[in-house]
Design a protein around this motif. Structure first.
Motif, short mmCIF file in Angstrom:
data_model
loop_
_atom_site.label_atom_id
_atom_site.label_comp_id
_atom_site.label_asym_id
_atom_site.label_seq_id
_atom_site.Cartn_x
_atom_site.Cartn_y
_atom_site.Cartn_z
N TRP A 129 -115.93 41.70 -58.93
CA TRP A 129 -114.57 42.38 -58.82
C TRP A 129 -113.52 41.34 -58.52
CZ3 TRP A 129 -112.31 44.86 -53.63
CH2 TRP A 129 -111.22 45.81 -54.02
N PHE A 130 -114.06 40.18 -57.63
CA PHE A 130 -113.11 39.46 -57.02
C PHE A 130 -112.82 38.36 -58.38
CE2 PHE A 130 -114.81 41.11 -53.16
CZ PHE A 130 -113.85 41.57 -52.75
N THR A 131 -113.28 38.63 -59.68
CA THR A 131 -112.76 37.66 -60.40
C THR A 131 -111.84 38.32 -61.32
OG1 THR A 131 -114.61 38.34 -62.09
CG2 THR A 131 -114.96 36.39 -60.19
N ASP A 132 -111.45 39.60 -61.14
CA ASP A 132 -110.52 40.14 -62.02
C ASP A 132 -109.28 39.38 -62.04
OD1 ASP A 132 -112.12 42.31 -62.45
OD2 ASP A 132 -111.27 43.73 -61.43
N ALA A 133 -108.65 38.99 -60.94
CA ALA A 133 -107.50 38.09 -61.10
C ALA A 133 -107.15 37.15 -62.18
CB ALA A 133 -107.13 37.59 -59.79
N TYR A 134 -108.47 36.33 -62.43
CA TYR A 134 -108.66 35.40 -63.45
C TYR A 134 -108.75 35.99 -64.87
CZ TYR A 134 -110.76 31.52 -66.18
OH TYR A 134 -111.13 30.77 -67.28
N HIS A 135 -109.63 36.98 -64.84
CA HIS A 135 -110.03 37.37 -66.22
C HIS A 135 -108.78 38.24 -66.82
CE1 HIS A 135 -114.09 36.01 -66.25
NE2 HIS A 135 -114.37 36.34 -65.05
N LEU A 136 -108.09 39.03 -66.13
CA LEU A 136 -107.27 39.91 -66.51
C LEU A 136 -105.94 39.41 -66.42
CD1 LEU A 136 -108.32 43.23 -64.59
CD2 LEU A 136 -108.87 42.43 -66.90
N SER A 137 -105.56 38.11 -66.25
CA SER A 137 -104.18 37.41 -66.10
C SER A 137 -104.01 36.49 -67.14
CB SER A 137 -103.91 36.72 -64.86
OG SER A 137 -104.74 35.99 -64.44
N PRO A 138 -102.90 36.14 -67.64
CA PRO A 138 -102.57 35.31 -68.66
C PRO A 138 -102.76 33.90 -68.47
CG PRO A 138 -100.51 36.34 -68.08
CD PRO A 138 -101.63 36.73 -67.15
N VAL A 159 -91.63 29.73 -56.80
CA VAL A 159 -92.88 29.27 -56.87
C VAL A 159 -93.54 28.67 -58.09
CG1 VAL A 159 -95.31 30.43 -56.65
CG2 VAL A 159 -93.33 31.33 -55.10
N GLY A 160 -93.98 27.83 -57.89
CA GLY A 160 -94.44 26.94 -59.42
C GLY A 160 -96.12 27.15 -59.45
N ALA A 161 -96.80 27.40 -58.57
CA ALA A 161 -98.12 27.62 -58.92
C ALA A 161 -98.75 28.53 -57.69
CB ALA A 161 -98.77 26.32 -58.85
N GLY A 162 -99.92 28.86 -57.81
CA GLY A 162 -100.65 29.21 -56.57
C GLY A 162 -102.11 29.63 -56.56
N VAL A 163 -102.52 30.00 -55.56
CA VAL A 163 -104.14 29.98 -55.42
C VAL A 163 -104.66 31.51 -54.73
CG1 VAL A 163 -106.15 29.08 -54.75
CG2 VAL A 163 -104.37 27.59 -55.36
N LEU A 164 -105.55 32.21 -55.08
CA LEU A 164 -105.82 33.53 -54.73
C LEU A 164 -107.22 33.43 -54.43
CD1 LEU A 164 -104.41 35.83 -57.36
CD2 LEU A 164 -103.21 34.73 -55.31
N ILE A 165 -107.51 33.43 -53.12
CA ILE A 165 -108.81 33.34 -52.47
C ILE A 165 -109.30 34.73 -52.17
CG2 ILE A 165 -110.27 32.42 -50.71
CD1 ILE A 165 -107.92 30.41 -50.08
N ALA A 166 -110.28 35.15 -52.79
CA ALA A 166 -110.91 36.61 -52.67
C ALA A 166 -110.22 37.54 -52.74
CB ALA A 166 -111.45 36.63 -51.13
N ALA A 167 -109.36 37.56 -53.89
CA ALA A 167 -108.23 38.54 -54.28
C ALA A 167 -109.08 39.74 -54.82
CB ALA A 167 -107.56 38.03 -55.33
#
Length: 303
Positions: A219-228, A163-171
């Protein structure tokens, strides 16, 4: 890579059975692809709770027309399997979902062969994982996110080297504000994002008020803010949990029906992945320019 347009003819093949030892039911997938084109990147898509390989056509058809081969498994929680919250199998479905995606990636050559000879037309170096809702947590695990146990200790690494990239929708966000129902039935909904190192875009709706958390739509923006980094965030101000109806037109849970919003989500994902895979950065550049010049109904952040 040849250019593709939305009038591009596409074809779908279903069902294809994928070897998945130990699974209580056969793992079935649908493959959707453009009729022409070579060196096509791949999207493996993980559906939201209760859906199946037949859902999300509004996204999948646009991705295929844009030049992706899309593989959609049906997970065990699909309505067609009738496994409810009280079924003893339910507690481990989150793990089986992740195993499903591994089985698809590990069996990709055979899947492509059975899908009408696609094995000669795919770029195996450019594989993305995309998911919506529960599927976004499943996809996140493939990108390196972990699940915290009851003591707050991160569980195993489920990422996949293909897996080279990903997209999380409403994570879903962190698990510290789960409602009593979610804490009881969905204890795995405790994602830990600091290890999610794979490049990814997170898509969040500004009106997505979850019944599973006491927090608001942020809440659904955590995956962006908390990941590198590198990460991007597409925030859609009026979007609810299905972001206009990505799972299907007139679906019962689509409460913010908006075909334009669905097209934005689909095309933003294509643009992001073409850029992430170094295939073409024009659409991503255009999208960022449009966001900057727009009326604030949607915005893009990157880090």
């Amino acid at each position: 890579m040849s250019s593709h347009h939305l009038d591009q003819q596409i074809v779908s093949v279903k069902p294809i059975t994928v070897p998945a030892p130990g699974r209580s039911l056969d793992l079935l997938v649908k493959v959707t692809a453009p009729l022409s084109g070579q060196n096509l990147p791949v999207i493996v898509f993980s559906h939201g709770n209760a859906w199946s390989l037949d859902g999300y056509e509004p996204l999948v058809d646009r991705w295929a027309a844009a030049g992706f081969v899309v593989v959609q498994p049906t997970h065990l929680d699909s309505r067609r399997n009738g496994i409810g919250f009280d079924d003893p199998r339910f507690a481990t479905i989150w793990r089986v979902r992740i195993a499903d995606l591994h089985a698809v990636l590990d069996g990709l050559d055979d899947i492509l062969l059975q899908a009408g000879g696609l094995e000669t037309r795919v770029d195996r170096e450019r594989i993305a994982i995309v998911g919506h809702s529960w599927g976004a947590q499943t996809a996140g695990a493939m990108l390196g996110a972990r699940v915290l146990d009851a003591d707050g200790i991160p569980g195993e690494d489920f990422s996949h080297s293909a897996v080279g990239a990903g997209v999380l929708i409403a994570a879903t966000g962190t698990g510290d504000t789960l409602t009593p129902f979610a804490a009881e039935h969905l204890p795995f909904m405790r994602p830990h994002y600091s290890t999610m190192t794979t490049p990814a875009m997170v898509i969040a709706g500004g009106r997505d008020q979850s019944q599973l958390s006491t927090r608001g739509p942020e809440w659904f923006t955590d995956a962006y803010h908390l990941s590198p980094s590198p990460k991007s965030l597409l925030a859609i101000a009026e979007g609810e949990h299905t972001l206009g109806g990505i799972a299907g037109e007139m679906a019962a849970e689509t409460t913010d029906e908006d075909p334009t919003r669905v097209a934005l989500v689909a095309d933003a994902i294509s643009a992001y992945l073409f850029n992430a895979f170094n295939l073409n950065d024009a659409a991503w550049t255009d999208l960022n320019s449009a966001a900057a010049a727009g009326d604030g109904t949607w915005a893009i952040s990157s880090k």
